[in-house]
Design a protein around this motif. Structure first.
Motif, PDB file in Angstrom:
ATOM      1  N   PRO A  31      12.352  19.290  12.945  1.00 21.19           N
ATOM      2  CA  PRO A  31      12.163  20.700  12.573  1.00 21.19           C
ATOM      3  C   PRO A  31      11.525  20.880  11.201  1.00 21.19           C
ATOM      4  N   TYR A  32      11.619  19.875  10.347  1.00 19.78           N
ATOM      5  CA  TYR A  32      10.985  19.984   9.024  1.00 19.78           C
ATOM      6  C   TYR A  32       9.488  19.716   9.091  1.00 19.78           C
ATOM      7  N   CYS A  33       9.021  19.265  10.261  1.00 14.57           N
ATOM      8  CA  CYS A  33       7.613  18.894  10.418  1.00 14.57           C
ATOM      9  C   CYS A  33       6.924  19.774  11.462  1.00 14.57           C
ATOM     10  N   LEU A  66      -2.901   4.656   8.786  1.00 11.77           N
ATOM     11  CA  LEU A  66      -3.060   5.371  10.058  1.00 11.77           C
ATOM     12  C   LEU A  66      -1.765   6.106  10.350  1.00 11.77           C
ATOM     13  N   THR A  67      -1.916   7.379  10.718  1.00  7.56           N
ATOM     14  CA  THR A  67      -0.732   8.211  10.840  1.00  7.56           C
ATOM     15  C   THR A  67      -0.942   9.249  11.936  1.00  7.56           C
ATOM     16  N   GLY A  68      -0.110  10.292  11.959  1.00 13.86           N
ATOM     17  CA  GLY A  68      -0.228  11.344  12.962  1.00 13.86           C
ATOM     18  C   GLY A  68       0.517  12.582  12.468  1.00 13.86           C
ATOM     19  N   GLY A  69       1.033  13.331  13.363  1.00 18.26           N
ATOM     20  CA  GLY A  69       1.616  13.101  14.661  1.00 18.26           C
ATOM     21  C   GLY A  69       2.161  11.668  14.750  1.00 18.26           C
ATOM     22  N   GLU A  70       2.374  11.260  15.952  1.00 20.02           N
ATOM     23  CA  GLU A  70       2.861   9.900  16.141  1.00 20.02           C
ATOM     24  C   GLU A  70       1.689   9.000  16.545  1.00 20.02           C
ATOM     25  N   PRO A  71       1.269   8.116  15.652  1.00 21.70           N
ATOM     26  CA  PRO A  71       0.063   7.322  15.942  1.00 21.70           C
ATOM     27  C   PRO A  71       0.219   6.377  17.123  1.00 21.70           C
ATOM     28  N   LEU A 103       0.491   1.556   8.707  1.00 23.48           N
ATOM     29  CA  LEU A 103       0.782   2.523   9.771  1.00 23.48           C
ATOM     30  C   LEU A 103       2.085   3.227   9.424  1.00 23.48           C
ATOM     31  N   THR A 104       2.140   4.540   9.620  1.00 26.52           N
ATOM     32  CA  THR A 104       3.413   5.266   9.520  1.00 26.52           C
ATOM     33  C   THR A 104       3.783   5.729  10.917  1.00 26.52           C
ATOM     34  N   SER A 105       5.008   5.419  11.336  1.00 26.05           N
ATOM     35  CA  SER A 105       5.421   5.717  12.715  1.00 26.05           C
ATOM     36  C   SER A 105       6.902   6.060  12.749  1.00 26.05           C
ATOM     37  N   ASN A 106       7.295   6.821  13.769  1.00 27.62           N
ATOM     38  CA  ASN A 106       8.733   7.048  13.934  1.00 27.62           C
ATOM     39  C   ASN A 106       9.406   5.867  14.642  1.00 27.62           C
ATOM     40  N   ILE A 128       8.447   2.846   8.873  1.00 34.61           N
ATOM     41  CA  ILE A 128       9.126   3.536   9.971  1.00 34.61           C
ATOM     42  C   ILE A 128       9.976   4.659   9.394  1.00 34.61           C
ATOM     43  N   SER A 129       9.897   5.820  10.006  1.00 31.94           N
ATOM     44  CA  SER A 129      10.637   6.979   9.502  1.00 31.94           C
ATOM     45  C   SER A 129      11.961   7.123  10.244  1.00 31.94           C
ATOM     46  N   LEU A 130      13.014   7.269   9.496  1.00 29.91           N
ATOM     47  CA  LEU A 130      14.349   7.448  10.085  1.00 29.91           C
ATOM     48  C   LEU A 130      15.190   8.244   9.087  1.00 29.91           C
ATOM     49  N   LEU A 179      11.187   1.605   5.280  1.00 34.68           N
ATOM     50  CA  LEU A 179      11.751   2.786   5.928  1.00 34.68           C
ATOM     51  C   LEU A 179      11.466   4.013   5.078  1.00 34.68           C
ATOM     52  N   ASN A 180      11.190   5.133   5.733  1.00 34.38           N
ATOM     53  CA  ASN A 180      11.035   6.445   5.086  1.00 34.38           C
ATOM     54  C   ASN A 180      12.167   7.350   5.545  1.00 34.38           C
ATOM     55  N   ALA A 181      12.716   8.163   4.662  1.00 39.55           N
ATOM     56  CA  ALA A 181      13.687   9.175   5.110  1.00 39.55           C
ATOM     57  C   ALA A 181      13.476  10.457   4.321  1.00 39.55           C
ATOM     58  N   VAL A 182      13.329  11.559   5.021  1.00 39.40           N
ATOM     59  CA  VAL A 182      13.301  12.870   4.362  1.00 39.40           C
ATOM     60  C   VAL A 182      14.751  13.312   4.208  1.00 39.40           C
ATOM     61  N   ILE A 183      15.115  13.744   3.013  1.00 42.11           N
ATOM     62  CA  ILE A 183      16.486  14.218   2.796  1.00 42.11           C
ATOM     63  C   ILE A 183      16.448  15.717   2.501  1.00 42.11           C
ATOM     64  N   ILE A 209      12.449  10.738   0.605  1.00 40.65           N
ATOM     65  CA  ILE A 209      11.411  11.743   0.345  1.00 40.65           C
ATOM     66  C   ILE A 209      12.042  13.114   0.135  1.00 40.65           C
ATOM     67  N   GLU A 210      11.668  13.764  -0.938  1.00 46.52           N
ATOM     68  CA  GLU A 210      12.096  15.157  -1.118  1.00 46.52           C
ATOM     69  C   GLU A 210      11.471  16.015  -0.026  1.00 46.52           C
ATOM     70  N   TYR A 211      12.239  16.949   0.458  1.00 48.34           N
ATOM     71  CA  TYR A 211      11.744  17.869   1.493  1.00 48.34           C
ATOM     72  C   TYR A 211      10.625  18.731   0.892  1.00 48.34           C
ATOM     73  N   MET A 212       9.439  18.668   1.550  1.00 50.24           N
ATOM     74  CA  MET A 212       8.259  19.297   0.945  1.00 50.24           C
ATOM     75  C   MET A 212       7.826  20.564   1.693  1.00 50.24           C
ATOM     76  N   ASP A 213       7.175  21.436   0.966  1.00 50.81           N
ATOM     77  CA  ASP A 213       6.685  22.699   1.520  1.00 50.81           C
ATOM     78  C   ASP A 213       5.311  22.519   2.161  1.00 50.81           C
ATOM     79  N   GLU A 341      -0.425  22.168   8.598  1.00 53.83           N
ATOM     80  CA  GLU A 341       0.831  21.570   9.075  1.00 53.83           C
ATOM     81  C   GLU A 341       0.864  20.061   8.829  1.00 53.83           C
ATOM     82  N   MET A 342       2.073  19.550   8.571  1.00 54.46           N
ATOM     83  CA  MET A 342       2.256  18.137   8.228  1.00 54.46           C
ATOM     84  C   MET A 342       1.793  17.196   9.343  1.00 54.46           C
ATOM     85  N   ALA A 343       2.160  17.509  10.593  1.00 54.58           N
ATOM     86  CA  ALA A 343       1.809  16.590  11.677  1.00 54.58           C
ATOM     87  C   ALA A 343       0.292  16.572  11.912  1.00 54.58           C
TER      88      ALA A 343
END
Ligand code: SAM
Ligand code: SF4
Length: 347
Positions: A31-33, A66-71, A103-106, A128-130, A179-183, A209-213, A341-343
């Motif tokens: 929902p943050y993305c 390389l990123t996305g969305g989900e690459p 690569l950044t991926s979920n 990897i984002s978690l 690992l990446n995590a948005v808090i 990662i700080e939650y970004m606008d 939008e971020m994605a």
């Protein structure tokens, strides 16, 4: 000073990193993305993507992310990596200047075969984002229906993805697996210490990662930001940390666990902006170039994508005109503007 081969922008910042989005779609719905359901029309072709990367390397890019969305949803990912790898081995090809392909991926679609294929195709690093370590929170952060059970399943998939990447040779000790995590304050801040514990157990560097606008769909409010300083304070209540600082052009301020438990980083683009040495160019899956994560508008590259010369000229001009320092301005004057939008941008 700016030369044709290495332009600098209006704040004397060189170009160094290209973040190329392969798709705006995602198999999760954080929902943050708030990703898109469908891709924009006119996705770049493989040849256009390669031309973009090659020309960018000629202008100073040394890291491709390389990123996305989900690459991993993109069937272009492997062929693109393979062509980039060929170029990196071809004398006089500007792609030889690439030092790092990431690569950044979920991680959901990352299985053993996939991870091995990515490695074989020349990928150097995976992030990897978690955003949570327990099922209910993981489901909420990923926008999954199905509560804790769905979240547990997601966690299993992501952890399996992490293992697959490690087994394929992405070595966290060499920085090749992170690992990446948005808090988000009030949403998953209770996961902070569990995520740190998980990353320490996995011997993987975690970036908080700080939650970004970014974007307009996530209804971002400043009170939902848990500052990097607060995150570090909370971690320090449990572990002793030694500061390592932030590398030039880097995003994370890093800290070493004094007990040998590895490294944790914080990406504080809200509370401690790092616009001063930002060297990142972002290109969307349909060829819009953004010179800032928080930019309102991109520069349409499609009309020049058939010609290396025209593309080079467009990128040089665009970069030379760049004056973005939105995160610093936000701190100074709270500008209110619409964002892409971020994605779509790719982070
Ligand atoms: N789907 C991939 C993933 O999640 O890693 C790649 C794309 S995602 C847009 C890239 C990164 O941006 C992820 O680590 C994600 O957590 C982060 N991100 C997305 N929206 C964000 C926001 N509003 N604030 C901070 N980070 C965000
Ligand atoms: Fe998908 Fe990544 Fe956005 Fe989550 S952050 S919805 S995984 S693109």
């Amino acid at each position: 000073m700016s030369t044709a081969s290495s332009p600098v922008d209006r704040h004397a910042r060189p170009l160094g990193v290209l973040r190329l989005s392969l798709t705006g779609r995602c198999n999760l719905a954080c929902p943050y993305c708030c990703p898109d359901d469908v891709d924009p029309p006119d996705l770049l072709t493989l040849e256009q993507q390669l031309r973009l990367i090659r020309v960018s390397c000629g202008l100073g890019v040394r890291t491709l992310r390389l990123t996305g969305g989900e690459p991993l949803l993109s069937d272009r990912l492997l062929p693109l990596l393979q062509r980039v790898a060929e170029g990196r081995c071809t004398s006089a090809d500007p792609l030889q200047r690439l030092r790092d392909v990431a690569l950044t991926s979920n991680g959901v679609l990352l299985n053993d075969d996939r991870a091995r294929a990515l490695r074989a195709a020349g990928l150097d690093r995976i992030t990897i984002s978690l955003d949570a370590a327990d099922g209910a929170s993981a489901a909420r952060m990923a926008g999954l229906r199905g509560g804790a059970l769905a979240g547990e399943r997601l966690l299993q998939q992501v952890m399996a993805g992490l293992e697959a990447a490690r087994a394929a040779g992405f070595d966290p000790q060499k920085g090749a697996l992170k690992l990446n995590a948005v808090i988000q304050r009030g949403v998953n801040e209770d996961q902070l210490l569990s995520l740190v514990t998980l990353a320490r157990q996995q011997k993987v560097e975690l970036r908080l990662i700080e939650y970004m606008d970014v974007g307009n769909r996530n209804d971002w409010r400043p009170e939902q930001v848990l500052s990097a300083a607060e995150m570090i304070h909370r971690i320090r209540e449990h572990w002793s940390l030694e500061p390592l600082g932030r590398g030039v052009g880097g995003t994370a301020r890093r800290w070493r666990f004094r007990d040998g438990g590895g490294v944790v980083g914080v990406i504080a683009s809200i509370t401690e902006p790092f616009c001063g040495d930002c060297n990142r160019l972002r290109i969307t899956a349909d060829g819009q170039a953004f010179t800032c994560l928080f930019a309102t508008q991109g520069m349409d590259l499609r009309p020049v994508l058939q010609s290396e010369d025209l593309l080079r000229q467009r990128l040089i001009t665009g970069w030379a005109q760049r004056s973005d320092r939105y995160s610093e301005e936000r701190t100074e004057s709270h500008p209110d503007r619409r964002h892409a939008e971020m994605a779509y941008l790719g982070g």
